[in-house]
Design a protein around this motif. Structure first.
Motif, PDB file in Angstrom:
ATOM      1  N   ILE A 149      -2.437  20.794 -12.971  1.00 49.39           N
ATOM      2  CA  ILE A 149      -1.718  19.801 -13.772  1.00 49.39           C
ATOM      3  C   ILE A 149      -0.767  19.003 -12.870  1.00 49.39           C
ATOM      4  N   GLU A 150      -0.069  19.695 -11.957  1.00 47.03           N
ATOM      5  CA  GLU A 150       0.814  18.994 -11.019  1.00 47.03           C
ATOM      6  C   GLU A 150       0.027  17.965 -10.203  1.00 47.03           C
ATOM      7  N   ALA A 151      -1.150  18.372  -9.735  1.00 47.35           N
ATOM      8  CA  ALA A 151      -1.966  17.458  -8.934  1.00 47.35           C
ATOM      9  C   ALA A 151      -2.374  16.235  -9.741  1.00 47.35           C
ATOM     10  N   SER A 152      -2.802  16.441 -10.984  1.00 43.36           N
ATOM     11  CA  SER A 152      -3.246  15.309 -11.803  1.00 43.36           C
ATOM     12  C   SER A 152      -2.081  14.394 -12.154  1.00 43.36           C
ATOM     13  N   GLU A 153      -0.891  14.970 -12.370  1.00 41.24           N
ATOM     14  CA  GLU A 153       0.275  14.134 -12.666  1.00 41.24           C
ATOM     15  C   GLU A 153       0.664  13.294 -11.445  1.00 41.24           C
ATOM     16  N   ALA A 154       0.622  13.908 -10.258  1.00 41.33           N
ATOM     17  CA  ALA A 154       0.920  13.140  -9.051  1.00 41.33           C
ATOM     18  C   ALA A 154      -0.138  12.075  -8.803  1.00 41.33           C
ATOM     19  N   ASP A 155      -1.395  12.397  -9.096  1.00 38.21           N
ATOM     20  CA  ASP A 155      -2.455  11.395  -8.978  1.00 38.21           C
ATOM     21  C   ASP A 155      -2.188  10.217  -9.915  1.00 38.21           C
ATOM     22  N   ARG A 156      -1.767  10.529 -11.132  1.00 38.69           N
ATOM     23  CA  ARG A 156      -1.457   9.459 -12.083  1.00 38.69           C
ATOM     24  C   ARG A 156      -0.334   8.578 -11.556  1.00 38.69           C
ATOM     25  N   GLU A 157       0.690   9.201 -10.987  1.00 41.40           N
ATOM     26  CA  GLU A 157       1.803   8.421 -10.436  1.00 41.40           C
ATOM     27  C   GLU A 157       1.359   7.577  -9.243  1.00 41.40           C
ATOM     28  N   ALA A 158       0.410   8.087  -8.458  1.00 43.44           N
ATOM     29  CA  ALA A 158      -0.126   7.300  -7.344  1.00 43.44           C
ATOM     30  C   ALA A 158      -0.912   6.099  -7.860  1.00 43.44           C
ATOM     31  N   VAL A 159      -1.681   6.308  -8.923  1.00 39.86           N
ATOM     32  CA  VAL A 159      -2.422   5.198  -9.525  1.00 39.86           C
ATOM     33  C   VAL A 159      -1.461   4.182 -10.133  1.00 39.86           C
ATOM     34  N   GLU A 160      -0.372   4.675 -10.711  1.00 40.31           N
ATOM     35  CA  GLU A 160       0.639   3.767 -11.253  1.00 40.31           C
ATOM     36  C   GLU A 160       1.257   2.926 -10.129  1.00 40.31           C
ATOM     37  N   ALA A 161       1.519   3.562  -8.990  1.00 38.78           N
ATOM     38  CA  ALA A 161       2.051   2.816  -7.847  1.00 38.78           C
ATOM     39  C   ALA A 161       1.046   1.780  -7.358  1.00 38.78           C
ATOM     40  N   ALA A 162      -0.240   2.134  -7.372  1.00 42.43           N
ATOM     41  CA  ALA A 162      -1.271   1.166  -6.979  1.00 42.43           C
ATOM     42  C   ALA A 162      -1.300  -0.009  -7.944  1.00 42.43           C
ATOM     43  N   ILE A 290       4.276   2.524  -0.461  1.00 40.76           N
ATOM     44  CA  ILE A 290       4.929   3.708   0.097  1.00 40.76           C
ATOM     45  C   ILE A 290       5.017   4.798  -0.967  1.00 40.76           C
ATOM     46  N   ARG A 291       5.367   4.405  -2.176  1.00 41.28           N
ATOM     47  CA  ARG A 291       5.416   5.386  -3.275  1.00 41.28           C
ATOM     48  C   ARG A 291       4.031   5.983  -3.532  1.00 41.28           C
ATOM     49  N   GLN A 292       3.001   5.162  -3.453  1.00 36.14           N
ATOM     50  CA  GLN A 292       1.643   5.661  -3.637  1.00 36.14           C
ATOM     51  C   GLN A 292       1.289   6.698  -2.568  1.00 36.14           C
ATOM     52  N   ALA A 293       1.662   6.435  -1.321  1.00 33.54           N
ATOM     53  CA  ALA A 293       1.382   7.374  -0.239  1.00 33.54           C
ATOM     54  C   ALA A 293       2.163   8.674  -0.417  1.00 33.54           C
TER      55      ALA A 293
END
Length: 475
Positions: A149-162, A290-293
């Motif tokens: 779940i942590e991984a998917s939430e961070a992935d979502r935040e990376a997509v949001e940054a993109a 940078i936030r995405q990375a």
């Protein structure tokens, strides 16, 4: 009873130990260096200001028409719609991962017609029923599901940054396209003034020829100067129209539906003061890439935990209820059955493979950290480069303005000298040619300054923030 209590205690204690490392932002990264967080080297002089960059930096130009166009682009751009859809998909992945920690159920049922071959009985044989309900709840003792779940939430935040990075690009591209329209009209107007001045000289030359003071050669040279300057006009018209077509595409429109109101812009966008650039620390916080990375590091750190959890048994509590037997006994006590107990799964024979997956995940995190450092350094380089270019182009534009003023004075003086017969026509044409070149170069330099300003704003990463009242994408 004591054994049961001891087992329950052991399960509770083991549940507190989540496999894998907890995520922490990289402490030794380039983002934490004093040289990265300080003032920009290129942001010196009155061209820049240490003030905070506004969320909607294009409003600094104080142009309502530009404001409306950018807001329209942020609401209708095709690339942004794709980015919003990608974010919605990532949010759905988070919900799917979270659902893995809830109670799962399964229902099965069926009828079976069978006849044993040795009985020799007549068809249809025996009809049996089978109806069951299965329940399962994962205990997630080593936190594999929590890490997922942590991984998917961070992935979502990376997509949001993109998605936010796309907003930055769309805002800058829309502003640049509008500025290109204004610049083309501005340069066209300057060139038309030059052509008009040369036409006046041509008309005067023709009058002098008719009066016996000029020659056909003077007239042909004056006409050639007019035609040479006129030849540049269609290029400005084409540049304006192409910028309008680009602006239409950014707005989500067909090129034929370009914004007619933008075509009337004839003056360059102007800033009231210096460019607000803050410092490196603000840039690092603001830049969406940078936030995405950084979010990629968090996601892959959680995946280390997912891989590590496979070293331990996966336990869930399961139960089932069912009815099974001949159809005529359906619902009777003899057809009822149930089961309840823990379910255990463990890939113990494949521990070398699990260890290999852990090493893969660790290596990916190290790659993410390096990518994060690269994103920080590249963002700082882009900002410094854009500011340095703008600062030097301001100096160039100032020199060209002085050259244009001097050329205008020289052309005026040459005109007076020629009218009073104190210089020849070639001197006048040379002075006017110098004026034409100086005027065109000055206009191009001033138009380039606006493009440089937008490049600075783009490098600073502004423009992705949303108004609190703005409509959000549906999940």
């Amino acid at each position: 009873m004591r054994k049961t209590a001891a087992l329950a205690t052991a399960l509770l204690l083991s549940a507190c130990a989540t496999a894998g490392p907890d995520y922490r932002p990289p402490q030794q990264s380039a983002a934490n260096r004093p040289s990265a967080e300080g003032a920009f080297l290129s942001a010196k002089g009155d061209a820049f200001s240490p003030a905070p960059l506004p969320d909607r930096w294009w409003r600094l130009y104080d142009d309502p028409r530009l404001d409306a166009l950018v807001e329209e682009a942020l609401g209708a751009n095709a690339d942004l719609r794709v980015a919003d859809a990608n974010l919605q998909r990532a949010e759905a992945v988070v919900r799917e991962a979270a659902a893995a920690r809830t109670l799962s159920t399964g229902i099965s049922g069926g009828l079976d017609l069978s006849r044993q071959s040795q009985t020799g009985g007549a068809l249809p044989g025996v009809v049996t029923d089978n109806l069951g309900l299965a329940l399962s709840y994962p205990l997630d003792l080593r936190g594999k599901l929590r890490r997922a779940i942590e991984a998917s939430e961070a992935d979502r935040e990376a997509v949001e940054a993109a998605r936010d990075a796309v907003r930055v690009s769309v805002a800058a591209a829309s502003t640049r396209a509008y500025a290109s329209v204004c610049a083309a009209n501005y340069q066209l107007a300057v060139s038309q003034r030059v052509v008009e001045l040369q036409r006046q000289t041509l008309d005067a030359t023709r009058r002098l020829q008719r009066g016996g003071r000029g020659t056909a050669f003077d007239v042909s040279r004056a006409a050639a100067a007019v035609e040479a300057s006129s030849a540049a006009l269609p290029a400005f018209t084409a540049a304006r129209q192409n910028a309008l077509y680009l602006l239409a595409t950014l707005l989500g429109r067909a090129p034929a539906d370009y914004p007619r109101e933008a075509a009337a812009c004839t003056s360059l966008p102007r800033l009231a003061g210096g460019l607000p650039v803050e410092d490196g620390a603000a840039l690092i916080r603001r830049r969406a890439d940078i936030r995405q990375a950084e979010r990629a590091i968090a996601a892959d750190t959680a995946r280390v935990g997912v891989a590590t959890a496979d070293l331990y048994p996966q336990v869930s509590i399961g139960g089932s209820l069912g009815l099974s037997g001949p159809l005529e006994d359906f619902g009777s006590g003899d057809s009822f059955g149930f089961s309840l107990g823990p379910l255990l799964s463990w890939s113990f024979p494949n521990r070398p493979a699990v260890r290999a997956r852990i090493r893969q995940a660790d290596a990916q995190v190290r790659a993410d950290v390096a990518n994060f450092d690269g994103a920080v350094l590249e963002a700082l380089r882009q900002a410094e480069t854009a500011m340095e270019t703008y600062a030097r182009d301001r100096e160039r534009a100032a020199a060209l303005r002085r050259a244009s003023d001097a050329a205008a004075l020289s052309a005026a003086q040459a005109g007076k000298l020629f009218r009073f017969g104190r210089s020849d026509f070639l001197d006048l044409l040379s002075a006017q040619a110098s004026l034409a070149s100086a005027e065109v170069n000055r206009a191009a330099a001033e138009a380039s300054l606006v493009d440089d300003q937008i490049a600075v704003f783009l490098a600073l990463g502004g423009g992705w923030q949303r108004d609190a009242t703005a409509p959000q994408a549906n999940p």
